[in-house]
Design a protein around this motif. Structure first.
Motif, PDB file in Angstrom:
ATOM      1  N   VAL A 208       0.850  -1.193   0.000  1.00  9.55           N
ATOM      2  CA  VAL A 208       0.000   0.000   0.000  1.00  9.55           C
ATOM      3  C   VAL A 208       0.882   1.236   0.000  1.00  9.55           C
ATOM      4  CG1 VAL A 208      -1.927   1.171   1.124  1.00  9.55           C
ATOM      5  CG2 VAL A 208      -1.687  -1.319   1.342  1.00  9.55           C
ATOM      6  N   GLU A 209       0.726   2.065  -1.027  1.00 11.25           N
ATOM      7  CA  GLU A 209       1.525   3.286  -1.162  1.00 11.25           C
ATOM      8  C   GLU A 209       1.010   4.370  -0.225  1.00 11.25           C
ATOM      9  OE1 GLU A 209       4.130   3.796  -3.150  1.00 11.25           O
ATOM     10  OE2 GLU A 209       4.044   1.824  -4.127  1.00 11.25           O
ATOM     11  N   GLY A 210       1.922   5.250   0.176  1.00  8.38           N
ATOM     12  CA  GLY A 210       1.515   6.456   0.892  1.00  8.38           C
ATOM     13  C   GLY A 210       1.623   6.332   2.394  1.00  8.38           C
ATOM     14  N   ASP A 211       1.459   7.485   3.061  1.00  8.82           N
ATOM     15  CA  ASP A 211       1.546   7.531   4.520  1.00  8.82           C
ATOM     16  C   ASP A 211       0.192   7.202   5.130  1.00  8.82           C
ATOM     17  OD1 ASP A 211       4.144   8.361   4.244  1.00  8.82           O
ATOM     18  OD2 ASP A 211       3.563  10.478   4.118  1.00  8.82           O
ATOM     19  N   GLY A 212       0.224   6.950   6.415  1.00 15.92           N
ATOM     20  CA  GLY A 212      -1.021   6.778   7.161  1.00 15.92           C
ATOM     21  C   GLY A 212      -1.797   5.540   6.787  1.00 15.92           C
ATOM     22  N   VAL A 213      -1.089   4.478   6.394  1.00 16.25           N
ATOM     23  CA  VAL A 213      -1.786   3.242   6.049  1.00 16.25           C
ATOM     24  C   VAL A 213      -2.285   2.574   7.327  1.00 16.25           C
ATOM     25  CG1 VAL A 213      -1.548   0.953   5.034  1.00 16.25           C
ATOM     26  CG2 VAL A 213      -0.382   2.912   3.998  1.00 16.25           C
ATOM     27  N   GLN A 214      -3.572   2.312   7.380  1.00 14.32           N
ATOM     28  CA  GLN A 214      -4.175   1.666   8.540  1.00 14.32           C
ATOM     29  C   GLN A 214      -4.350   0.179   8.265  1.00 14.32           C
ATOM     30  OE1 GLN A 214      -5.305   3.184  11.488  1.00 14.32           O
ATOM     31  NE2 GLN A 214      -4.168   4.959  10.726  1.00 14.32           N
ATOM     32  N   PRO A 215      -4.017  -0.702   9.242  1.00 20.46           N
ATOM     33  CA  PRO A 215      -4.277  -2.127   9.045  1.00 20.46           C
ATOM     34  C   PRO A 215      -5.781  -2.383   8.888  1.00 20.46           C
ATOM     35  CG  PRO A 215      -2.910  -1.742  10.987  1.00 20.46           C
ATOM     36  CD  PRO A 215      -3.426  -0.416  10.546  1.00 20.46           C
ATOM     37  N   TRP A 216      -6.095  -3.418   8.123  1.00 20.92           N
ATOM     38  CA  TRP A 216      -7.499  -3.791   7.929  1.00 20.92           C
ATOM     39  C   TRP A 216      -7.786  -5.061   8.710  1.00 20.92           C
ATOM     40  CZ3 TRP A 216     -11.379  -1.666   4.709  1.00 20.92           C
ATOM     41  CH2 TRP A 216     -10.980  -0.557   3.963  1.00 20.92           C
ATOM     42  N   ARG A 217      -8.956  -5.137   9.315  1.00 16.34           N
ATOM     43  CA  ARG A 217      -9.407  -6.353   9.976  1.00 16.34           C
ATOM     44  C   ARG A 217     -10.097  -7.249   8.936  1.00 16.34           C
ATOM     45  NH1 ARG A 217      -9.624  -9.458  14.981  1.00 16.34           N
ATOM     46  NH2 ARG A 217     -10.719 -11.240  14.086  1.00 16.34           N
ATOM     47  N   LEU A 218      -9.762  -8.559   9.007  1.00 16.18           N
ATOM     48  CA  LEU A 218     -10.414  -9.544   8.143  1.00 16.18           C
ATOM     49  C   LEU A 218     -11.181 -10.535   9.005  1.00 16.18           C
ATOM     50  CD1 LEU A 218      -7.393 -10.362   5.775  1.00 16.18           C
ATOM     51  CD2 LEU A 218      -9.139  -8.610   5.462  1.00 16.18           C
ATOM     52  N   ALA A 219     -12.185 -11.150   8.446  1.00 16.09           N
ATOM     53  CA  ALA A 219     -12.940 -12.201   9.144  1.00 16.09           C
ATOM     54  C   ALA A 219     -12.695 -13.512   8.404  1.00 16.09           C
ATOM     55  CB  ALA A 219     -14.428 -11.859   9.150  1.00 16.09           C
ATOM     56  N   LEU A 220     -12.181 -14.499   9.135  1.00 15.27           N
ATOM     57  CA  LEU A 220     -11.863 -15.786   8.500  1.00 15.27           C
ATOM     58  C   LEU A 220     -13.147 -16.525   8.150  1.00 15.27           C
ATOM     59  CD1 LEU A 220      -9.565 -17.761   7.744  1.00 15.27           C
ATOM     60  CD2 LEU A 220      -9.790 -18.743  10.031  1.00 15.27           C
ATOM     61  N   GLU A 221     -13.249 -16.928   6.884  1.00 14.13           N
ATOM     62  CA  GLU A 221     -14.465 -17.616   6.426  1.00 14.13           C
ATOM     63  C   GLU A 221     -14.225 -19.106   6.233  1.00 14.13           C
ATOM     64  OE1 GLU A 221     -17.421 -15.617   4.283  1.00 14.13           O
ATOM     65  OE2 GLU A 221     -17.145 -14.714   6.259  1.00 14.13           O
ATOM     66  N   ALA A 222     -13.015 -19.492   5.780  1.00 10.84           N
ATOM     67  CA  ALA A 222     -12.773 -20.916   5.512  1.00 10.84           C
ATOM     68  C   ALA A 222     -11.280 -21.186   5.419  1.00 10.84           C
ATOM     69  CB  ALA A 222     -13.445 -21.329   4.203  1.00 10.84           C
ATOM     70  N   VAL A 223     -10.914 -22.416   5.793  1.00 12.70           N
ATOM     71  CA  VAL A 223      -9.532 -22.886   5.694  1.00 12.70           C
ATOM     72  C   VAL A 223      -9.581 -24.270   5.061  1.00 12.70           C
ATOM     73  CG1 VAL A 223      -7.454 -23.547   6.972  1.00 12.70           C
ATOM     74  CG2 VAL A 223      -8.883 -21.674   7.815  1.00 12.70           C
ATOM     75  N   GLU A 224      -8.707 -24.498   4.075  1.00 12.03           N
ATOM     76  CA  GLU A 224      -8.740 -25.808   3.412  1.00 12.03           C
ATOM     77  C   GLU A 224      -7.331 -26.226   3.017  1.00 12.03           C
ATOM     78  OE1 GLU A 224     -11.875 -26.128   0.418  1.00 12.03           O
ATOM     79  OE2 GLU A 224     -10.529 -27.419  -0.759  1.00 12.03           O
ATOM     80  N   ARG A 225      -6.954 -27.438   3.403  1.00 10.50           N
ATOM     81  CA  ARG A 225      -5.679 -27.976   2.929  1.00 10.50           C
ATOM     82  C   ARG A 225      -5.884 -28.531   1.527  1.00 10.50           C
ATOM     83  NH1 ARG A 225      -1.619 -31.955   6.207  1.00 10.50           N
ATOM     84  NH2 ARG A 225      -0.048 -32.111   4.570  1.00 10.50           N
ATOM     85  N   ARG A 226      -4.978 -28.155   0.609  1.00 10.56           N
ATOM     86  CA  ARG A 226      -5.107 -28.583  -0.788  1.00 10.56           C
ATOM     87  C   ARG A 226      -3.869 -29.385  -1.176  1.00 10.56           C
ATOM     88  NH1 ARG A 226      -9.948 -26.227  -3.374  1.00 10.56           N
ATOM     89  NH2 ARG A 226      -8.758 -26.378  -5.323  1.00 10.56           N
ATOM     90  N   ALA A 227      -3.793 -29.763  -2.460  1.00  9.58           N
ATOM     91  CA  ALA A 227      -2.696 -30.604  -2.941  1.00  9.58           C
ATOM     92  C   ALA A 227      -1.339 -29.955  -2.692  1.00  9.58           C
ATOM     93  CB  ALA A 227      -2.876 -30.841  -4.441  1.00  9.58           C
ATOM     94  N   ASP A 228      -0.307 -30.799  -2.535  1.00  8.93           N
ATOM     95  CA  ASP A 228       1.074 -30.348  -2.391  1.00  8.93           C
ATOM     96  C   ASP A 228       1.264 -29.448  -1.169  1.00  8.93           C
ATOM     97  OD1 ASP A 228       3.768 -30.260  -3.175  1.00  8.93           O
ATOM     98  OD2 ASP A 228       3.470 -28.425  -4.340  1.00  8.93           O
ATOM     99  N   ASP A 229       0.503 -29.728  -0.100  1.00 13.03           N
ATOM    100  CA  ASP A 229       0.628 -28.966   1.160  1.00 13.03           C
ATOM    101  C   ASP A 229       0.330 -27.480   1.010  1.00 13.03           C
ATOM    102  OD1 ASP A 229       1.182 -31.206   2.613  1.00 13.03           O
ATOM    103  OD2 ASP A 229       3.359 -30.862   2.721  1.00 13.03           O
ATOM    104  N   THR A 230      -0.419 -27.129  -0.016  1.00  9.90           N
ATOM    105  CA  THR A 230      -0.860 -25.735  -0.091  1.00  9.90           C
ATOM    106  C   THR A 230      -2.061 -25.560   0.841  1.00  9.90           C
ATOM    107  OG1 THR A 230      -2.270 -26.199  -2.011  1.00  9.90           O
ATOM    108  CG2 THR A 230      -0.028 -25.394  -2.452  1.00  9.90           C
ATOM    109  N   LEU A 231      -2.269 -24.316   1.256  1.00  8.68           N
ATOM    110  CA  LEU A 231      -3.331 -24.009   2.216  1.00  8.68           C
ATOM    111  C   LEU A 231      -4.151 -22.857   1.647  1.00  8.68           C
ATOM    112  CD1 LEU A 231      -4.205 -24.781   5.129  1.00  8.68           C
ATOM    113  CD2 LEU A 231      -2.699 -22.944   5.929  1.00  8.68           C
ATOM    114  N   TRP A 232      -5.466 -23.095   1.540  1.00  5.01           N
ATOM    115  CA  TRP A 232      -6.340 -22.044   1.000  1.00  5.01           C
ATOM    116  C   TRP A 232      -7.048 -21.352   2.152  1.00  5.01           C
ATOM    117  CZ3 TRP A 232     -11.702 -22.958  -1.602  1.00  5.01           C
ATOM    118  CH2 TRP A 232     -12.191 -21.732  -2.109  1.00  5.01           C
ATOM    119  N   LEU A 233      -6.818 -20.047   2.280  1.00 12.84           N
ATOM    120  CA  LEU A 233      -7.441 -19.237   3.328  1.00 12.84           C
ATOM    121  C   LEU A 233      -8.387 -18.249   2.664  1.00 12.84           C
ATOM    122  CD1 LEU A 233      -4.207 -18.324   5.334  1.00 12.84           C
ATOM    123  CD2 LEU A 233      -5.774 -20.230   5.756  1.00 12.84           C
TER     124      LEU A 233
END
Ligand SMILES: NC(=O)c1ccc[n+]([C@@H]2O[C@H](COP(=O)([O-])OP(=O)(O)OC[C@H]3O[C@@H](n4cnc5c(N)ncnc54)[C@H](OP(=O)(O)O)[C@@H]3O)[C@@H](O)[C@H]2O)c1
Length: 240
Positions: A208-233
């Protein structure tokens, strides 16, 4: 399979930022030790959203999809006159690849990327000659902003003129950061590879470019383990 959610606003498509990252949040995947099946997860998840199109920043389009860039002299020839009309190339287009290219740097030899119709998102600074060259090649364009791209206006036009209701925002970090800062992302879909990248200074998931960048809150909806040890969030962006 993600839940289908209708557009978050009547005025623009629903935007899902879909990216592959290392566990340290980096996104330049060249050289990552992943199996082909692991890499394929990215496209499989993309398809599971049944999107109407996808959108990338100029750098990603230049590196992976466009046919190079125009010369500096060509880009420097700017338009200072009246506003011009948008252009929708003739033909039936069911899926779209949108390129955020405010200065009109990208050179396009084709208007089709694996079945997705190319649409350049430009600012009013681009020259009439560049617009004519896009029309000649059947590349559609939207003019969204004077000197800089107005991302909100671009999304409104993408929805209104191309009927896009679900749009995948697919990097890189700079355009993701710009869209986040503008409050235009509804969901974040991250495919985390079992990789530590560690290259200081390479693009991250959100830059994120510029000053005063505020962190954003996220809400976790789903977690899934996929092929080759990848993780889908999958996260919903909590509006401020
Ligand atoms: N792992 C993944 O899933 C994934 C996905 C996509 C890309 N990538 C990687 O990401 C890297 C590129 O990322 P990047 O952050 O350097 O570049 P980027 O986001 O692809 O493109 C940045 C450019 O887009 C334009 N732009 C960005 N924000 C804008 C805004 N708010 N308004 C108008 N224009 C804006 C600017 O173009 P101008 O400079 O022309 O003004 C800017 O330089 C590549 O290495 C690519 O491989 C990874």
């Amino acid at each position: 399979m993600p839940a289908r959610t209708e557009v978050s606003s009547a005025d623009r498509p629903r935007v899902i930022c879909h990216m592959m990252t290392s566990i340290d949040g980096r996104i330049v995947t060249d050289g990552w030790p992943l199996a082909p099946e692991g890499r394929r997860q990215y496209e499989q998840i993309h398809a599971s959203y049944a999107p109407d199109g996808w959108l990338c920043g100029r750098v990603t389009m230049e590196q992976h999809f466009a046919q190079g860039t125009r010369s500096k002299a060509e880009v420097a020839r700017e338009h200072h006159g009246a506003a011009r009309a948008d252009f929708r190339a003739p033909g039936q287009h069911r899926s779209f690849a949108f390129a955020i290219d405010g200065k009109g740097k990208l050179a396009w030899a084709t208007n089709d990327l694996d079945g997705d119709h190319v649409v350049a998102i430009l600012s009013e600074r681009v020259s009439d000659e560049y617009l004519a060259s896009l029309r000649e090649r059947g590349v559609s364009y939207l003019l969204a902003g004077g000197r800089e791209i107005d991302l909100s206006l671009a999304l409104t036009k993408i929805g209104a003129q191309f009927g896009v209701r679900t749009l995948m925002l697919e990097g890189g970090g700079s355009i993701n950061g710009g869209m986040l800062r503008a409050g235009l992302i509804d969901e974040v879909s991250v495919l985390v590879g079992p990789v530590v990248d560690g290259r200081v200074g390479t693009a991250a998931l959100f830059d994120v470019e510029g000053d005063g960048v505020q962190p954003w809150r996220l809400a976790l909806e789903a977690v899934e383990r996929r092929a080759d040890d990848t993780l889908w969030l999958r996260y919903r962006v909590v509006p401020r």
